[in-house]
Design an enzyme around this catalytic site. Structure first.
Site, PDB file in Angstrom:
ATOM      1  N   PRO A  18       0.795  -0.777  -0.290  1.00  0.00           N
ATOM      2  CA  PRO A  18      -0.142   0.308   0.130  1.00  0.00           C
ATOM      3  C   PRO A  18       1.274   1.575  -0.161  1.00  0.00           C
ATOM      4  O   PRO A  18       1.565   1.267   0.412  1.00  0.00           O
ATOM      5  CB  PRO A  18      -0.768  -0.034   0.961  1.00  0.00           C
ATOM      6  CG  PRO A  18       0.243  -1.095   2.132  1.00  0.00           C
ATOM      7  CD  PRO A  18       0.906  -1.650   1.605  1.00  0.00           C
ATOM      8  N   MET A  19       0.950   2.203  -0.973  1.00  0.00           N
ATOM      9  CA  MET A  19       1.608   3.213  -0.926  1.00  0.00           C
ATOM     10  C   MET A  19       0.691   4.883  -1.410  1.00  0.00           C
ATOM     11  O   MET A  19      -0.337   4.613  -2.442  1.00  0.00           O
ATOM     12  CB  MET A  19       2.218   2.729  -2.000  1.00  0.00           C
ATOM     13  CG  MET A  19       3.310   1.639  -2.054  1.00  0.00           C
ATOM     14  SD  MET A  19       4.688   1.698  -3.531  1.00  0.00           S
ATOM     15  CE  MET A  19       3.615   0.874  -4.230  1.00  0.00           C
ATOM     16  N   CYS A 101       3.563   3.702   8.608  1.00  0.00           N
ATOM     17  CA  CYS A 101       4.012   4.835   7.846  1.00  0.00           C
ATOM     18  C   CYS A 101       4.438   5.217   8.970  1.00  0.00           C
ATOM     19  O   CYS A 101       3.857   5.802   9.827  1.00  0.00           O
ATOM     20  CB  CYS A 101       2.589   4.950   7.520  1.00  0.00           C
ATOM     21  SG  CYS A 101       2.738   6.773   6.401  1.00  0.00           S
ATOM     22  N   ASN A 212       9.602  -6.722   3.237  1.00  0.00           N
ATOM     23  CA  ASN A 212       9.096  -5.273   2.828  1.00  0.00           C
ATOM     24  C   ASN A 212      10.852  -4.864   2.838  1.00  0.00           C
ATOM     25  O   ASN A 212      10.834  -4.808   3.860  1.00  0.00           O
ATOM     26  CB  ASN A 212       7.812  -4.674   3.557  1.00  0.00           C
ATOM     27  CG  ASN A 212       7.606  -3.325   2.340  1.00  0.00           C
ATOM     28  OD1 ASN A 212       7.803  -2.651   3.569  1.00  0.00           O
ATOM     29  ND2 ASN A 212       7.307  -3.173   1.578  1.00  0.00           N
ATOM     30  N   GLY A 213      10.677  -3.396   1.568  1.00  0.00           N
ATOM     31  CA  GLY A 213      11.714  -3.234   2.505  1.00  0.00           C
ATOM     32  C   GLY A 213      12.299  -3.613   0.739  1.00  0.00           C
ATOM     33  O   GLY A 213      13.743  -4.124   1.055  1.00  0.00           O
ATOM     34  N   GLY A 214      12.945  -2.053   0.006  1.00  0.00           N
ATOM     35  CA  GLY A 214      14.138  -2.727  -0.140  1.00  0.00           C
ATOM     36  C   GLY A 214      14.244  -3.522  -1.768  1.00  0.00           C
ATOM     37  O   GLY A 214      15.586  -4.127  -2.380  1.00  0.00           O
ATOM     38  N   ARG A 236       7.832   0.365  -4.107  1.00  0.00           N
ATOM     39  CA  ARG A 236       8.211   1.493  -4.873  1.00  0.00           C
ATOM     40  C   ARG A 236       8.726   0.930  -6.764  1.00  0.00           C
ATOM     41  O   ARG A 236       8.563   1.172  -7.676  1.00  0.00           O
ATOM     42  CB  ARG A 236       9.429   2.677  -4.539  1.00  0.00           C
ATOM     43  CG  ARG A 236       8.741   3.269  -3.839  1.00  0.00           C
ATOM     44  CD  ARG A 236      10.402   3.867  -2.594  1.00  0.00           C
ATOM     45  NE  ARG A 236      10.884   3.298  -2.264  1.00  0.00           N
ATOM     46  CZ  ARG A 236      12.456   3.592  -1.877  1.00  0.00           C
ATOM     47  NH1 ARG A 236      12.431   4.750  -1.948  1.00  0.00           N
ATOM     48  NH2 ARG A 236      12.708   3.179  -0.542  1.00  0.00           N
TER      49      ARG A 236
END
Length: 334
Positions: A18-19, A101, A212-214, A236
């Site tokens: 979710p972004m 967040c 999650n992350g990178g 992203r």
């Protein structure tokens, strides 16, 4: 009713994070064209906006987006329970609580990553959400915030929310620094700690844990899955270079036969969605802004972005502009 093919637990083998300002319904429609199997998430919707503000339009989505999950933000158990019930009634396959967040507006509202400091409250919120409706409730969190020691707080946090009924989490493998770093800096500066997330799977084998992350490509996705994690959540990179993550995901991550879809096929498949959106008074740019990265790294990518960026917001812009941009890609590749 959620369609039977929409099991979010199975789909969470690969999910798109979710972004805020990105994963709206047009983005999700675009991503769904590329992968029938990956789990998609809404932008965060705050429980107060739904319960007190009556902003039910924020729940709108298409059945074609399934499997799709609703992410909620909030810290009041009763309010979150009401919002979760609304999401379930609206047809979402999963209800997710944002505990990750780091933005200022989230911190000031006492939800998001700041809740890592209140695991008992998070567990209370989760228990209320679970009791209020039938969809699975999940949590997206960080490994810690500010001066917390992740190797201490994360297992305590997971144990506490597990007692509240949570069996599935997505862990962003960075701390969030609520003091001193902007939300953008929080996505890059705190170091990644993948081993800690893997250690949590070993410590909580009955929990479904996504990392999650990178994570930047499908090889990395498969690496984490092969090492025993239940799922991988990509943020992203799935937005900026969506085809690199999603176009071959059903085959490489979910083991399905190759659908043979090309980027050109993706564009053509989006035209009915674009025409339908324009038909109810929408603007072309509301859809195409999510499609700018489709040809990243390929000849014609710059032409594709330029034509859509410059033309999509002009009066009368329609799917013909998208076809013009696609033709420009073809000319560059010839």
């Amino acid at each position: 009713m959620t369609p039977p093919h929409s099991d979010p637990r199975a789909a969470a083998r690969l999910s798109v994070a979710p972004m805020m300002d990105w994963t709206d319904r047009h983005c999700r429609a675009f991503h769904r064209v590329m992968s029938r199997r990956a789990l998609l998430y809404t932008e965060m919707v705050t429980a107060p906006a739904l319960v007190r503000g009556g902003a039910r339009h924020l729940l709108d989505f298409s059945e074609t987006e399934h499997p799709v999950a609703l992410q909620l933000g909030g810290s009041d158990p009763a309010e979150l329970a009401s919002a979760a019930r609304m999401g379930a009634d609206h047809g979402y396959a999963e209800i997710n609580l944002n505990v990750g967040c780091p933005s200022d507006r989230v911190k000031s509202g006492c939800f998001g990553a700041v809740l890592m400091q209140q695991p008992d409250l998070v567990a209370e919120c989760c228990a209320a959400m679970i009791a209020a409706q039938s969809r699975e409730v999940t949590v997206k969190c960080r490994i810690g915030v500010d001066d917390q020691l992740p190797e201490e707080i994360l297992p305590h946090f997971l144990s506490t929310i597990r007692e509240g009924g949570i069996r599935r989490v997505a862990i962003h493998a960075r701390k969030a620094w609520l003091k001193g770093l902007s939300p953008k800096e929080n996505r890059d500066i705190p170091p990644l700690d993948y081993p800690l997330v893997h250690a949590m799977k070993a410590a909580f084998p009955d929990m479904h844990i996504s990392i999650n992350g990178g994570i930047g490509n499908l090889d990395e996705v498969r690496h984490h899955l092969d090492r025993g994690l239940d799922g991988v959540m990509v943020g992203r990179m799935a937005y900026h270079d969506p085809a690199a993550i999603l176009l071959d995901a059903d085959r490489l991550v979910f083991g399905e036969a190759d659908a043979g879809m090309t980027r050109e096929d993706v564009v053509l498949s989006m035209l009915p969605h674009i025409d339908a959106h324009l038909g109810v008074g929408g603007k072309l740019g509301q859809v195409t802004r999510h499609m700018l990265g489709l040809f990243t790294g390929l000849p014609g990518a710059r032409r594709w972005r330029r034509i859509l960026s410059e033309g999509a917001h002009r009066d009368g812009a329609d799917s013909a502009l998208v076809l013009d941009a696609l033709a420009a890609v073809g000319e560059a590749a010839a």
